[in-house]
Scaffold this active site. Sequence first.
Site, PDB file in Angstrom:
ATOM      1  N   SER A 193       0.833  -1.196   0.000  1.00 33.90           N
ATOM      2  CA  SER A 193       0.000   0.000   0.000  1.00 33.90           C
ATOM      3  C   SER A 193       0.871   1.251   0.000  1.00 33.90           C
ATOM      4  O   SER A 193       1.713   1.411  -0.880  1.00 33.90           O
ATOM      5  CB  SER A 193      -0.955  -0.053   1.191  1.00 33.90           C
ATOM      6  OG  SER A 193      -1.986   0.891   1.069  1.00 33.90           O
TER       7      SER A 193
ATOM      8  N   GLU B 156      -9.443  -3.952  -6.330  1.00 34.28           N
ATOM      9  CA  GLU B 156      -8.852  -2.792  -5.667  1.00 34.28           C
ATOM     10  C   GLU B 156      -9.013  -1.499  -6.461  1.00 34.28           C
ATOM     11  O   GLU B 156      -8.797  -1.487  -7.678  1.00 34.28           O
ATOM     12  CB  GLU B 156      -7.357  -3.016  -5.447  1.00 34.28           C
ATOM     13  CG  GLU B 156      -7.016  -4.211  -4.579  1.00 34.28           C
ATOM     14  CD  GLU B 156      -5.582  -4.163  -4.113  1.00 34.28           C
ATOM     15  OE1 GLU B 156      -5.138  -3.091  -3.661  1.00 34.28           O
ATOM     16  OE2 GLU B 156      -4.899  -5.189  -4.208  1.00 34.28           O
TER      17      GLU B 156
ATOM     18  N   HIS C 200      -7.426  -5.459  -1.152  1.00 34.22           N
ATOM     19  CA  HIS C 200      -6.210  -4.745  -0.808  1.00 34.22           C
ATOM     20  C   HIS C 200      -5.355  -5.506   0.207  1.00 34.22           C
ATOM     21  O   HIS C 200      -5.826  -5.891   1.273  1.00 34.22           O
ATOM     22  CB  HIS C 200      -6.605  -3.374  -0.239  1.00 34.22           C
ATOM     23  CG  HIS C 200      -5.489  -2.404  -0.100  1.00 34.22           C
ATOM     24  ND1 HIS C 200      -4.755  -1.952  -1.183  1.00 34.22           N
ATOM     25  CD2 HIS C 200      -4.970  -1.770   0.987  1.00 34.22           C
ATOM     26  CE1 HIS C 200      -3.865  -1.089  -0.766  1.00 34.22           C
ATOM     27  NE2 HIS C 200      -3.960  -0.966   0.546  1.00 34.22           N
TER      28      HIS C 200
END
Length: 305
Positions: free
Chosen positions: A145, A239, A269
């Site tokens: 991320s 995502e 995610h």
Amino acid sequence: MSLIELESLMPVLTGPDAPDFRLPPLEVRERFDTMLAGLPIKDGLAFENAVVGGVPGIWAVPAEAEADLVILYLHGGGYVSGSAAGYRGLAGLIAEAAGGRAFVPDYRLAPEHVYPAALDDALAAYMGLLDAGHEAGSITIAGDSAGGGLAAATVLAAKDRGLPLPGAVTLLSPWVDLDGTGTTLETKSEADPLISAEGLTNCAQVYLGDAHAAAPGASPLYGDFTGFPPLLIEVGTREVLLSDATRLAERAAAANVDVTLRTWRGMVHVFPNLWFALSEGPEAIAELGAFARRHTAGITANSFS
């Protein structure tokens, strides 16, 4: 694939106490840290508090680990949350799959410390590994991320400074465009149960301060990937950050980087963090570890700390 497994997790992942990155950053941090604290840690991993390059963090050491194969793992959390303690388990699993060990730095977070504090800390940790005697080619820089974007930005910064580059880079669901121009921010908004365009915008504004969103140190999508190390990107097809991953792969490929993009149908995610309940998690972790080992094993370091 087990989409049934994933759907069974949705009440926990999206419940009223789940992290919502649209909230004020300190509230996001509290919720996110609580969620991470509830994740199980696999048996066989040992953890050691340490300082590398002046940055505090945690070493994750599998039972059988080669000291000369190191993963510098940069955690996610939108630059406003997350911690070495919260991600030591995932980093340790990836290190175990690679046959090495992982250092997870507690880089500084916004709003207390805005850009480029996180990048400065990540680069300092990498330089600390080099100063400790680790060969650059034996190091993998990894992240998920925001930490995935930070990992790519750290390598670009190292390249700009003329430092030796790591042997491999592995990214999970990377956030690499803080300017928010990816098409799937809109097209996957209904499909993504965890991340929203509004939440990303909120975190970007808090983290950037006065910096420009398209600065390569903040948004590595806009960097120069010439000479970048072998790169593996893993992302789920549900995502909103899917287009960040695909565009990064395209940009790296255009610069003749050895890049592998792995898209996981129906996954969300950073799904490998759900390794304990989701069949795809261990498979993705094995791929990340194998890629790191393939590109770093056999490099001998001089000394370690």
